[in-house]
Design a protein around this motif. Structure first.
Motif, short mmCIF file in Angstrom:
data_model
loop_
_atom_site.label_atom_id
_atom_site.label_comp_id
_atom_site.label_asym_id
_atom_site.label_seq_id
_atom_site.Cartn_x
_atom_site.Cartn_y
_atom_site.Cartn_z
N UNK A 137 9.67 4.01 3.77
CA UNK A 137 10.87 4.83 2.88
C UNK A 137 9.16 5.24 2.19
N UNK A 138 9.49 6.40 1.74
CA UNK A 138 9.25 7.82 1.40
C UNK A 138 9.67 8.38 0.31
N UNK A 139 9.37 8.96 -1.03
CA UNK A 139 9.10 9.58 -2.41
C UNK A 139 8.41 10.71 -2.11
N UNK A 140 9.43 12.04 -2.62
CA UNK A 140 9.35 13.26 -2.12
C UNK A 140 8.32 14.22 -1.71
N UNK A 141 8.48 13.28 -0.51
CA UNK A 141 8.65 13.77 1.44
C UNK A 141 6.94 13.12 1.59
N UNK A 142 6.27 11.66 0.91
CA UNK A 142 5.46 11.54 1.62
C UNK A 142 5.47 9.92 1.74
N UNK A 143 5.06 10.01 2.91
CA UNK A 143 5.35 7.81 3.12
C UNK A 143 4.73 7.10 2.12
N UNK A 144 5.15 5.63 2.42
CA UNK A 144 5.07 5.20 1.16
C UNK A 144 4.67 4.15 1.50
N UNK A 145 5.51 2.94 2.65
CA UNK A 145 5.17 1.85 3.25
C UNK A 145 6.65 1.48 4.80
N UNK A 146 5.70 1.19 5.28
CA UNK A 146 6.55 0.07 6.46
C UNK A 146 6.64 -1.53 6.12
N UNK A 147 7.96 -1.62 5.86
CA UNK A 147 8.53 -3.21 5.92
C UNK A 147 9.72 -4.03 5.82
N UNK A 148 10.57 -4.81 5.61
CA UNK A 148 9.87 -6.08 5.02
C UNK A 148 8.66 -6.98 5.72
N UNK A 149 7.81 -7.52 4.73
CA UNK A 149 7.19 -8.78 5.56
C UNK A 149 8.24 -9.03 6.57
N UNK A 150 8.26 -9.93 7.41
CA UNK A 150 9.17 -10.53 8.91
C UNK A 150 9.06 -11.91 8.01
N UNK A 151 10.77 -12.41 8.51
CA UNK A 151 11.21 -13.49 7.49
C UNK A 151 11.72 -14.54 8.11
N UNK A 152 12.26 -15.22 8.06
CA UNK A 152 13.50 -16.31 8.79
C UNK A 152 14.94 -16.29 7.42
#
Length: 722
Positions: free
Chosen positions: A53-68
């Motif tokens: 996820x990026x907002x206005x060119x800035x890195x925000x987060x890498x996800x989501x947490x793993x699940x089943x």
């Protein structure tokens, strides 16, 4: 409409004709305007498999947490710090493995879903396949993801940086509704968002100018060219016009590599964890081990920039300038680790002990992401045989049971028809169903109670525990032992000469007793039957193990002491089996690996010989430091394990023993209301540190540099020291 946190939002994706989702990425953009920036702007986001996820060119987060599936994880993120008055851009890179692996189970569907105040993922978003990625590349390992090839002349970064980027040719899609399969139910991650700090290499430590593999442009895997080329690595100042440079980050890192580079032709890169001299330790040809790397095609004459999609674990990066000649490259890594509020500390006057603690601390942190992981360089997977050790390591660094609890829940959602947990979950590790790991699942349920004094997890997962117990009830034989089930993998330890059935039964007994204790403490109606079943199994297993324990291995001798089996023989087990093995050079004929030494040390601790544990750790773990490693590896050094992981938290248990033995703080009651303070006092040395408890930090000082030892302790409110 189904009740969901993503009400009215849609799963967005571009469906291909052939539905070949392997190693696929889809770009997504949404423009919106703000009259003012709010104090808080909370967004919910998820993806199958991953998003950036990026907002206005800035890195925000890498996800989501793993699940089943069908329970799917989502993230809650405050975007206010990234917003501005006027037009704003939300951009998401959706990533799909397209096949199951040891971190993820593919269910034939992909997508990204998003919701924030006044915004939801719907047909107002613009979507496009990212044209820069080259998908027909090799996997980096059997257990995880792919190498990454990217053409900067076909793709660019302005799509997520520029609000006014021209996306008029991109697609709109109606997408699928929230609450559909395979994502029937959403679950908040309930663990912190990952870190995202940028780290630069410490130095370029080697270079080579050699003849280039003439096939480099056509090979699918950059590792093949590495083996085809006869690199001659030397100190970088001794090499003119190098083909390859080796960047050293100075320590193990886990995250996404970021390149800023200028070159006339492709730049290849390979990551690894260790150099032998100046020679990179890269997986052998034909090996099933690590082969992570990739290729970047530049726009010649311009500064090119690219960040990898998925996190890898490594220390060194080999960077190849395929055109030779003009070349500039700036490397960084975006470290993506669990956000640990690290209040547990240890300081020693002995530099060897300090180095061992520091290596183990970094190892544990590198093996914490959205779950406990092992081998971040190769697997990035949650193996539950490691979980007891990893949880105890964590508790010496922070009072944080969240990863342990999340793992217990995840494993409970992936079971065999007979009730066994998978050894690795989530994912497709059907070859990795280990009954001994299912028994350890019961032990880790008790470990959660011991730390928290809460029966919440037992009551929530009681049915899973009951199913595991049912398997052992079904297969126990007339002689009272549970045989090896050839459908599955009996691991116990990396020790080929070991007769594993004997310690396997002891581990099962440990698990049964753990479940019985929890059932007794819980005392609800459902617990009575479980307690009765466990009591019957306990009696049969204890009797059979006692009868058959004639010439125990170090593994069985240690477990016998921990489980109080044949107590009249414990002194023999200790003096004639465990201590002689610990006095050696980890060359016993049936040598426990670094992982199983945790249980050996626990047995020796119970016998009241802490100095023996510290002596063994000092000698054996010092070898890792002497090898120049920043983290502790999976195994003790030996040639057959040449290509093993150099960062593995099951070997980081000196964290626990230094905290308990050198700082001297040991738990007496669940929840740590009562402790003891009995530090090992070594003439000429001093130690200090903090031990995090649920009530706060215990602060310790131990000083034996004078004639008499001095020891001090500060307790948090509510803790009694006996």
């Amino acid at each position: 409409m189904i009740d969901t946190p993503f009400k009215d939002a849609r799963w967005l994706w571009i469906v291909q004709e052939q539905r070949d989702e392997r190693d696929r990425r889809v770009r997504m953009r949404k423009i919106f305007a703000l009259d003012r920036v709010p104090e808080k702007f909370e967004a919910l986001i998820s993806a199958d498999a991953k998003y950036t996820l990026f907002v206005n060119g800035e890195f925000v987060h890498h996800g989501p947490a793993r699940n089943t599936h069908p329970v799917w994880s989502f993230d809650r993120i405050d975007l206010a710090p990234f917003l501005r008055t006027g037009k704003n851009l939300i951009a998401v890179l959706g990533y799909q493995f397209g096949v199951s692996n040891y971190t993820y189970s593919y269910a034939g569907a992909s997508g990204v879903i998003f919701r924030a105040p006044g915004i939801k993922s719907d047909n107002s978003w613009k979507l496009s396949e990212d044209p820069g990625y080259i998908r027909a590349v090799a996997k980096g390992s059997a257990q995880y993801g792919y190498q990454e090839f990217y053409d900067c002349s076909k793709g660019d970064r302005s799509w997520f940086m520029d609000v006014d980027y021209d996306d008029s040719q991109w697609q709109n899609t109606d997408g699928r509704a929230a609450g559909v399969m395979p994502w029937n139910t959403f679950e908040e991650r309930n663990i912190p968002l990952l870190t995202n700090s940028m780290t630069a290499p410490a130095a370029i430590v080697a270079a080579s100018s050699h003849e280039v593999d003439p096939r480099w442009r056509t090979v699918q895997s950059v590792i093949k060219s590495f083996h085809a080329e006869k690199a001659d690595f030397r100190a970088p100042e001794l090499v003119d016009d190098p083909v390859c440079r080796i960047y050293d980050f100075g320590r193990e890192v886990v995250g996404m590599l970021h390149f800023v580079f200028e070159a006339d032709d492709a730049v290849d890169f390979i990551v690894c964890e260790k150099l032998d001299g100046l020679v990179p330790r890269i997986t052998a040809p034909g090996s099933l081990h690590t082969a992570y790397g990739g290729r970047l095609y530049p726009v010649p004459g311009k500064n090119n920039e690219h960040e990898l999609t998925m996190p890898w674990g490594f220390r060194y990066v080999l960077v190849y300038n395929r055109a030779k000649g003009k070349f500039n490259c700036t490397l960084t890594v975006r470290e993506c680790r669990y956000t640990l509020k690290n209040t547990g500390t240890f300081t020693a006057s002995d530099p060897v002990l300090q180095k061992i603690w520091d290596m183990c601390e970094l190892t544990q942190k590198c093996c914490m992401a959205d779950s406990y992981i092992d081998c971040p360089s190769r697997e990035y997977a949650q193996w539950w045989g490691d979980a007891l050790v990893q949880s105890q390591n964590t508790f010496r660094l922070a009072n944080d049971p969240r990863l342990l609890r999340r793992g217990l829940r995840t494993l409970a959602r992936q079971l065999t028809p007979e009730g066994l947990t998978y050894g690795v979950s989530p994912g497709c590790a059907h070859l990795c169903i280990l009954p001994d790991y299912s028994a350890m699942y019961l032990v880790t349920l008790l470990a959660d109670y011991q730390q928290t004094a809460s029966l919440e997890m037992w009551r929530e997962l009681r049915n899973t525990a009951s199913g595991i117990i049912s398997y052992f009830e079904k297969y126990i034989t007339a002689d009272g032992l549970i045989p090896f089930d050839e459908r599955y993998w009996l691991f116990v330890d990396w020790c080929p000469p070991l007769n594993k059935v004997e310690p396997y039964n002891q581990i099962v007994l440990w698990g049964i007793r753990s479940a019985a204790k929890l059932a007794e403490l819980s005392g609800e109606t459902e617990d009575a039957a479980i307690l009765e079943r466990c009591s019957m199994l306990d009696a049969r297993l204890t009797s059979a193990i006692s009868r058959n324990l004639q010439n125990p291995s170090p593994h069985s001798a240690a477990l016998a002491i921990l489980l109080d089996i044949n107590p009249e023989k414990h002194d023999h087990y200790l003096r004639d089996i465990l201590l002689p093995m610990m006095h050696g050079n980890h060359d016993h004929p049936v040598q426990p690996d670094a992982y199983f030494m945790y249980y050996v040390f626990e047995a020796v601790k119970k016998a009241g010989l802490p100095e023996e544990i510290i002596s063994c750790i000092t000698r054996w773990w010092k070898e890792f430091a002497d090898a120049g490693l920043s983290t502790v590896p999976e195994h003790f050094f030996s040639e057959p394990m040449k290509y093993t992981s150099m960062c593995h938290a099951w070997s980081a248990h000196p964290l626990k023993f230094f905290s308990e033995l050198l700082l001297g703080v040991r738990q007496i009651t669940p929840g740590w209301d009562i402790i003891t303070f009995e530090p090992l006092q070594i003439p000429g040395m001093k130690f200090s540190g903090t031990v995090p408890l649920p009530q706060g930090n215990v602060v310790v000082e131990v000083d034996y540099t004078g004639k008499e030892p001095v020891k001090k302790i500060q307790l948090p409110p509510g803790v009694i020291c006996r």
